[in-house]
Write a protein that holds these residues in place. Structure first.
Motif, PDB file in Angstrom:
ATOM      1  N   PRO A   1       6.891   7.805   4.320  1.00 34.77           N
ATOM      2  CA  PRO A   1       6.536   7.104   5.340  1.00 34.77           C
ATOM      3  C   PRO A   1       6.265   8.110   6.622  1.00 34.77           C
ATOM      4  O   PRO A   1       7.198   8.738   7.110  1.00 34.77           O
ATOM      5  CB  PRO A   1       7.040   5.741   5.586  1.00 34.77           C
ATOM      6  N   VAL A   2       5.196   8.017   7.555  1.00 34.97           N
ATOM      7  CA  VAL A   2       5.443   8.576   8.866  1.00 34.97           C
ATOM      8  C   VAL A   2       5.200   7.568   9.984  1.00 34.97           C
ATOM      9  O   VAL A   2       4.636   6.531  10.069  1.00 34.97           O
ATOM     10  CB  VAL A   2       3.666   9.201   8.896  1.00 34.97           C
ATOM     11  N   THR A   3       6.431   7.826  10.804  1.00 34.89           N
ATOM     12  CA  THR A   3       6.663   6.999  11.877  1.00 34.89           C
ATOM     13  C   THR A   3       6.152   7.464  13.178  1.00 34.89           C
ATOM     14  O   THR A   3       6.304   8.572  13.639  1.00 34.89           O
ATOM     15  CB  THR A   3       8.121   6.403  12.173  1.00 34.89           C
ATOM     16  N   ILE A   4       5.275   6.833  13.792  1.00 37.67           N
ATOM     17  CA  ILE A   4       4.861   7.136  15.376  1.00 37.67           C
ATOM     18  C   ILE A   4       5.275   6.393  16.444  1.00 37.67           C
ATOM     19  O   ILE A   4       5.256   5.025  16.304  1.00 37.67           O
ATOM     20  CB  ILE A   4       3.008   7.443  15.350  1.00 37.67           C
ATOM     21  N   ILE A   5       5.959   7.034  17.374  1.00 39.90           N
ATOM     22  CA  ILE A   5       6.085   6.347  18.613  1.00 39.90           C
ATOM     23  C   ILE A   5       5.150   6.304  19.675  1.00 39.90           C
ATOM     24  O   ILE A   5       4.948   7.374  20.321  1.00 39.90           O
ATOM     25  CB  ILE A   5       7.653   6.592  19.314  1.00 39.90           C
ATOM     26  N   PRO A   6       4.378   5.339  19.736  1.00 35.63           N
ATOM     27  CA  PRO A   6       3.193   5.422  20.611  1.00 35.63           C
ATOM     28  C   PRO A   6       3.424   5.338  22.133  1.00 35.63           C
ATOM     29  O   PRO A   6       4.519   4.852  22.457  1.00 35.63           O
ATOM     30  CB  PRO A   6       2.248   4.268  20.233  1.00 35.63           C
TER      31      PRO A   6
ATOM     32  N   SER B   1       2.251   4.356   5.471  1.00 37.08           N
ATOM     33  CA  SER B   1       2.705   4.559   4.137  1.00 37.08           C
ATOM     34  C   SER B   1       1.802   5.195   3.221  1.00 37.08           C
ATOM     35  O   SER B   1       0.441   4.830   3.618  1.00 37.08           O
ATOM     36  CB  SER B   1       3.278   3.212   3.498  1.00 37.08           C
ATOM     37  N   ASP B   2       2.040   5.824   2.271  1.00 36.16           N
ATOM     38  CA  ASP B   2       0.961   6.196   1.097  1.00 36.16           C
ATOM     39  C   ASP B   2       0.446   5.079   0.553  1.00 36.16           C
ATOM     40  O   ASP B   2       0.851   4.034   0.170  1.00 36.16           O
ATOM     41  CB  ASP B   2       1.764   7.003   0.044  1.00 36.16           C
TER      42      ASP B   2
ATOM     43  N   TYR C   1       9.767   9.581  -7.922  1.00 38.77           N
ATOM     44  CA  TYR C   1       9.962  11.125  -7.439  1.00 38.77           C
ATOM     45  C   TYR C   1      11.315  11.355  -6.701  1.00 38.77           C
ATOM     46  O   TYR C   1      11.830  10.176  -6.029  1.00 38.77           O
ATOM     47  CB  TYR C   1       8.569  11.389  -6.439  1.00 38.77           C
ATOM     48  N   LYS C   2      11.817  12.418  -6.845  1.00 40.85           N
ATOM     49  CA  LYS C   2      13.180  12.744  -5.948  1.00 40.85           C
ATOM     50  C   LYS C   2      12.656  12.830  -4.651  1.00 40.85           C
ATOM     51  O   LYS C   2      11.427  13.052  -4.124  1.00 40.85           O
ATOM     52  CB  LYS C   2      13.603  13.701  -6.292  1.00 40.85           C
ATOM     53  N   GLU C   3      13.602  12.629  -3.578  1.00 37.20           N
ATOM     54  CA  GLU C   3      13.252  12.401  -2.042  1.00 37.20           C
ATOM     55  C   GLU C   3      12.672  13.974  -1.795  1.00 37.20           C
ATOM     56  O   GLU C   3      11.638  14.070  -0.882  1.00 37.20           O
ATOM     57  CB  GLU C   3      14.319  12.231  -1.253  1.00 37.20           C
ATOM     58  N   GLY C   4      13.149  14.859  -2.409  1.00 39.25           N
ATOM     59  CA  GLY C   4      12.754  16.121  -1.904  1.00 39.25           C
ATOM     60  C   GLY C   4      11.151  16.641  -2.397  1.00 39.25           C
ATOM     61  O   GLY C   4      10.364  16.874  -1.626  1.00 39.25           O
ATOM     62  N   LEU C   5      10.745  16.077  -3.570  1.00 38.63           N
ATOM     63  CA  LEU C   5       9.392  15.914  -3.672  1.00 38.63           C
ATOM     64  C   LEU C   5       8.439  14.945  -3.186  1.00 38.63           C
ATOM     65  O   LEU C   5       7.243  15.367  -2.649  1.00 38.63           O
ATOM     66  CB  LEU C   5       9.209  15.512  -5.585  1.00 38.63           C
ATOM     67  N   LYS C   6       8.997  14.077  -2.726  1.00 45.13           N
ATOM     68  CA  LYS C   6       8.201  12.863  -1.788  1.00 45.13           C
ATOM     69  C   LYS C   6       7.961  13.691  -0.517  1.00 45.13           C
ATOM     70  O   LYS C   6       6.765  13.598   0.001  1.00 45.13           O
ATOM     71  CB  LYS C   6       9.039  11.796  -1.752  1.00 45.13           C
ATOM     72  N   GLU C   7       9.044  14.346   0.013  1.00 43.23           N
ATOM     73  CA  GLU C   7       8.660  15.013   1.163  1.00 43.23           C
ATOM     74  C   GLU C   7       7.660  16.447   0.957  1.00 43.23           C
ATOM     75  O   GLU C   7       6.647  16.393   1.924  1.00 43.23           O
ATOM     76  CB  GLU C   7      10.201  15.727   1.901  1.00 43.23           C
ATOM     77  N   GLN C   8       7.882  17.184  -0.082  1.00 44.16           N
ATOM     78  CA  GLN C   8       6.983  18.104  -0.196  1.00 44.16           C
ATOM     79  C   GLN C   8       5.458  17.657  -0.455  1.00 44.16           C
ATOM     80  O   GLN C   8       4.403  18.322  -0.065  1.00 44.16           O
ATOM     81  CB  GLN C   8       7.489  18.968  -1.337  1.00 44.16           C
ATOM     82  N   PHE C   9       5.227  16.471  -0.921  1.00 46.89           N
ATOM     83  CA  PHE C   9       3.715  16.018  -1.268  1.00 46.89           C
ATOM     84  C   PHE C   9       3.514  15.019  -0.171  1.00 46.89           C
ATOM     85  O   PHE C   9       2.278  14.639  -0.239  1.00 46.89           O
ATOM     86  CB  PHE C   9       3.903  15.104  -2.651  1.00 46.89           C
ATOM     87  N   GLY C  10       4.285  14.780   0.933  1.00 43.75           N
ATOM     88  CA  GLY C  10       3.656  14.263   2.011  1.00 43.75           C
ATOM     89  C   GLY C  10       3.693  12.604   1.674  1.00 43.75           C
ATOM     90  O   GLY C  10       2.772  12.056   2.129  1.00 43.75           O
TER      91      GLY C  10
ATOM     92  N   SER D   1      -8.957   2.892   7.332  1.00 37.76           N
ATOM     93  CA  SER D   1      -8.361   1.383   7.165  1.00 37.76           C
ATOM     94  C   SER D   1      -7.741   1.033   5.746  1.00 37.76           C
ATOM     95  O   SER D   1      -6.949   0.099   5.944  1.00 37.76           O
ATOM     96  CB  SER D   1      -9.694   0.445   7.271  1.00 37.76           C
ATOM     97  N   PHE D   2      -7.803   1.814   4.890  1.00 40.06           N
ATOM     98  CA  PHE D   2      -7.460   1.480   3.583  1.00 40.06           C
ATOM     99  C   PHE D   2      -5.747   2.010   3.753  1.00 40.06           C
ATOM    100  O   PHE D   2      -4.830   1.636   2.966  1.00 40.06           O
ATOM    101  CB  PHE D   2      -7.591   2.174   2.512  1.00 40.06           C
ATOM    102  N   VAL D   3      -5.248   2.581   4.656  1.00 40.90           N
ATOM    103  CA  VAL D   3      -3.792   3.191   4.825  1.00 40.90           C
ATOM    104  C   VAL D   3      -2.831   1.914   5.293  1.00 40.90           C
ATOM    105  O   VAL D   3      -3.107   1.221   6.272  1.00 40.90           O
ATOM    106  CB  VAL D   3      -3.703   4.249   5.851  1.00 40.90           C
ATOM    107  N   TYR D   4      -1.700   1.709   4.507  1.00 40.20           N
ATOM    108  CA  TYR D   4      -0.995   0.770   4.859  1.00 40.20           C
ATOM    109  C   TYR D   4      -0.153   1.250   5.915  1.00 40.20           C
ATOM    110  O   TYR D   4       0.252   2.185   6.133  1.00 40.20           O
ATOM    111  CB  TYR D   4      -0.048   0.382   3.480  1.00 40.20           C
ATOM    112  N   HIS D   5       0.070   0.089   6.787  1.00 44.60           N
ATOM    113  CA  HIS D   5       1.199   0.384   7.924  1.00 44.60           C
ATOM    114  C   HIS D   5       1.877  -0.903   8.550  1.00 44.60           C
ATOM    115  O   HIS D   5       1.629  -2.165   7.984  1.00 44.60           O
ATOM    116  CB  HIS D   5       0.136   0.667   9.104  1.00 44.60           C
TER     117      HIS D   5
END
Length: 121
Positions: free
Chosen positions: A81-86, A59-60, A69-78, A96-100
């Motif tokens: 949340p980013v999901t990775i399937i390892p 997460s940011d 922010y509207k959903e469209g702006l959240k996507e445009q500004f990145g 290390s400061f990035v929340y996950h």
């Protein structure tokens, strides 16, 4: 394995000296709430066994920065949340400061991971 992780940390960020601390997680029924690794400089997870997935979600770190922010702006500004399937054998590194978080995982076999914190001196 420890030396390989330190090598990968050096590839991720330019630094002279790195020490690493790690621990093992592994259950058939697992989750971890949103957190960061304050005090460390780089964190990561080495996936020893992920036969049935078990995502990690980033997460940011500015949380409230995107409030309203509207959903469209959240996507445009990145800011979404980013999901990775390892995959088994994969090492994911991040500041290390990035929340996950790890959403609830309940599979027929263990999801075994080795979280690590790197300290740069």
């Amino acid at each position: 394995l420890k030396q390989e992780m330190i090598t990968q940390c050096h590839n991720y960020v330019e630094c002279d000296n790195v020490s690493v601390k790690g621990w093992v997680t592994g259950t058939k029924d697992y989750s971890m709430t949103s957190h960061n690794h304050s005090g460390a400089h780089v964190s990561g997870v080495f996936y020893i066994s992920t036969p049935h997935g078990g995502p990690i979600v980033f997460s940011d770190p500015r949380f409230n920065a995107s409030r309203g922010y509207k959903e469209g702006l959240k996507e445009q500004f990145g800011l979404k949340p980013v999901t990775i399937i390892p995959q088994t054998g994969e090492l994911i590194l991040f500041p290390s400061f990035v929340y996950h978080e790890v959403p609830h995982y309940s599979g027929p076999s263990r999801r075994i991971a080795l979280p690590v914190d790197f300290y740069i001196t």
